[in-house]
Write an enzyme that holds these catalytic residues in place. Structure first.
Site, PDB file in Angstrom:
ATOM      1  N   GLY A  97       3.974   0.214   4.668  1.00 41.36           N
ATOM      2  CA  GLY A  97       3.530   1.621   4.505  1.00 41.36           C
ATOM      3  C   GLY A  97       2.573   2.295   5.344  1.00 41.36           C
ATOM      4  O   GLY A  97       2.043   1.426   6.259  1.00 41.36           O
ATOM      5  N   ASN A  98       1.787   3.207   4.807  1.00 39.99           N
ATOM      6  CA  ASN A  98       0.993   3.574   5.950  1.00 39.99           C
ATOM      7  C   ASN A  98      -0.320   4.361   4.869  1.00 39.99           C
ATOM      8  O   ASN A  98       0.121   4.705   3.849  1.00 39.99           O
ATOM      9  CB  ASN A  98       0.895   4.349   7.182  1.00 39.99           C
ATOM     10  CG  ASN A  98       1.730   5.733   6.768  1.00 39.99           C
ATOM     11  OD1 ASN A  98       1.458   6.614   6.102  1.00 39.99           O
ATOM     12  ND2 ASN A  98       3.092   5.585   7.108  1.00 39.99           N
ATOM     13  N   TYR A  99      -1.377   4.871   5.306  1.00 42.01           N
ATOM     14  CA  TYR A  99      -2.358   5.548   4.582  1.00 42.01           C
ATOM     15  C   TYR A  99      -2.357   6.884   4.258  1.00 42.01           C
ATOM     16  O   TYR A  99      -3.406   7.412   3.854  1.00 42.01           O
ATOM     17  CB  TYR A  99      -3.859   5.183   5.228  1.00 42.01           C
ATOM     18  CG  TYR A  99      -4.354   3.550   5.423  1.00 42.01           C
ATOM     19  CD1 TYR A  99      -4.404   3.180   4.210  1.00 42.01           C
ATOM     20  CD2 TYR A  99      -4.605   3.389   6.582  1.00 42.01           C
ATOM     21  CE1 TYR A  99      -4.898   1.726   4.224  1.00 42.01           C
ATOM     22  CE2 TYR A  99      -5.030   1.758   6.453  1.00 42.01           C
ATOM     23  CZ  TYR A  99      -5.140   1.008   5.265  1.00 42.01           C
ATOM     24  OH  TYR A  99      -5.566  -0.223   5.235  1.00 42.01           O
TER      25      TYR A  99
END
Ligand code: CTP
Length: 398
Positions: free
Chosen positions: A208-210
């Site tokens: 995923g990412n932030y």
């Protein structure tokens, strides 16, 4: 703007009921006609005499007027309203409104109202945080009601936390803004993508990412505020929209593409704000990958579809496509290249080199680069304000 507007002011039984008199005064001073509807317990906190004197109209709180045989029509009041404002709204009334428990004049009027409804909750912090209150407020939002979030501060219980009714001036401003905001996007349907995508590795892990989704949600809210019908295709986030928008929840990049392909042709514009993972895992494990393994496991990555480019290749001359570029270096060049490659009408550039900008922050600093050669730089602002700049630019083009 408030002149001649019909406001139904609903008052419920909480300490903050005394502040409703100031709110009523603000409406009347600015030319609105106000009909006060109180719950029976609100009368314990503020006298109807004060409110009828300020509004110049008898206050309604019972279905029937004592001894005369006449009754108060909640349907008529509901239809008369240009806006209904419930301030303060207790946990009890919020629960009744969310679930259609129409046992008093205020809730029946709410159920009959066709106008926008604004709700200013006021209660103790633990009541505010209780899952039932949280769920009821979510339900009201899903009905398209506007929640004017309570502020944090000292409460009637002397505890400090979230639950204090927003100040009357602020509530007034929200409603005035609603009436003054130019409905420049009325009749338009706009799709917005937001949040990260999660690319599954096994049943418990993902790539995923932030991305928090805040920027995309702020844009969706702003488009809805200006009268657009909004479809928000969202990856997994913890934020929720504060305006009535249709949320289509997805998890992976490929699911996001499918949802966008389904909606794009029916939309006048799409704003691609999601941080889509560049790769997905081709060898997803059906079972949890264990630590003890004969060899270090490896994941095979495959390229995710470029959603913006896919839509860019099929957009019609009437449709607008807006992209984002989050860059760490060579910002302008990279953004211009994405603008061209994805066939966008404009791209919103934000650089991770700007302080207080980008992922998971409340602020952002953007530059809009248009396919017509435009280049407009904006200062560092809260994402809700940045959303207004972007939607202003979009409205102009539409
Ligand atoms: N985008 C998209 N689908 C993808 C990747 C990106 O729709 N698979 C969209 C984003 O929502 C954004 C724009 O394309 O509007 C640019 O995203 P960005 O991640 O900056 O671009 P990439 O093409 O992925 O390029 P890179 O990661 O190499 O910078």
């Amino acid at each position: 703007m408030m002149k001649g507007k019909h406001i139904v002011l609903g008052i419920t039984g909480g300490i903050a009921a005394y502040k409703a008199a100031s709110l009523l005064r603000l409406f009347v001073k600015n030319g609105a006609e106000v009909q006060v509807v109180m719950t029976p317990s609100a009368r314990e906190f503020i006298t109807p005499v004060t409110l009828s004197a300020l509004s110049g109209k008898p206050v309604i709180s019972e279905f029937f007027t004592a001894n005369t045989g006449s009754w108060n029509s909640h349907v008529d009041i509901g239809l008369w309203a240009d806006a209904m404002v419930i301030a303060p709204a207790t946990a009890c009334t919020i629960g009744k409104m969310a679930n259609g428990i129409a046992d008093n004049m205020l809730v029946t009027t709410y159920l009959s109202a066709k106008a926008p409804v604004f709700i200013a909750p006021a209660m103790d912090l633990d009541m505010m945080a209780h899952p039932s209150t949280v769920a009821n407020i979510e339900k009201l939002k899903s009905y398209g009601n506007h929640i004017i979030e309570p502020a944090s501060g000292e409460l009637a219980s002397h505890l400090v936390g979230k639950g204090r009714m927003e100040e009357p001036e602020r509530i007034y401003e929200v409603i005035e803004r609603y009436f003054t905001t130019e409905q420049s996007l009325a009749g338009k349907r706009i799709m917005v993508t937001a949040g990260p995508t999660y690319e599954k590795i096994d049943p418990v892990r993902f790539i995923g990412n932030y991305s928090s989704g805040k920027m995309g949600y702020a844009i969706a809210d702003e488009c809805a505020r200006r009268g657009a019908e909004v479809v928000l295709v969202s990856g997994p986030v913890s934020v929720s929209p504060s305006m009535p928008v249709q949320v289509v929840k997805v998890e992976s990049g490929r699911q996001m593409l499918a949802a966008c392909e389904e909606w794009f042709d029916k939309c006048d514009a799409a704003v691609m704000c999601a941080a889509v993972a560049d790769y997905y895992v081709d060898n997803v494990s059906d079972v949890k990958i264990k630590r003890e393994h004969s060899e270090i496991p490896s994941i095979n990555l495959k390229k995710n579809p470029d959603i913006a480019a896919t839509l860019g290749s099929r957009k019609s001359a009437k449709q607008l496509l807006v992209g984002f570029a989050l860059e760490t270096d060579n910002e302008m060049e990279n953004a211009r290249e994405k603008l061209r490659r994805k066939n966008l009408d404009f791209i919103v550039l934000n650089s991770l080199r700007d302080a207080n900008s980008g992922f998971a922050t409340d602020n952002n600093t953007i530059t809009i680069i248009g396919s017509n050669g435009d280049c407009v730089k904006y200062g560092n602002k809260p994402k809700t304000e940045v959303a207004k700049d972007i939607v202003d630019y979009l409205s102009e083009l539409l």
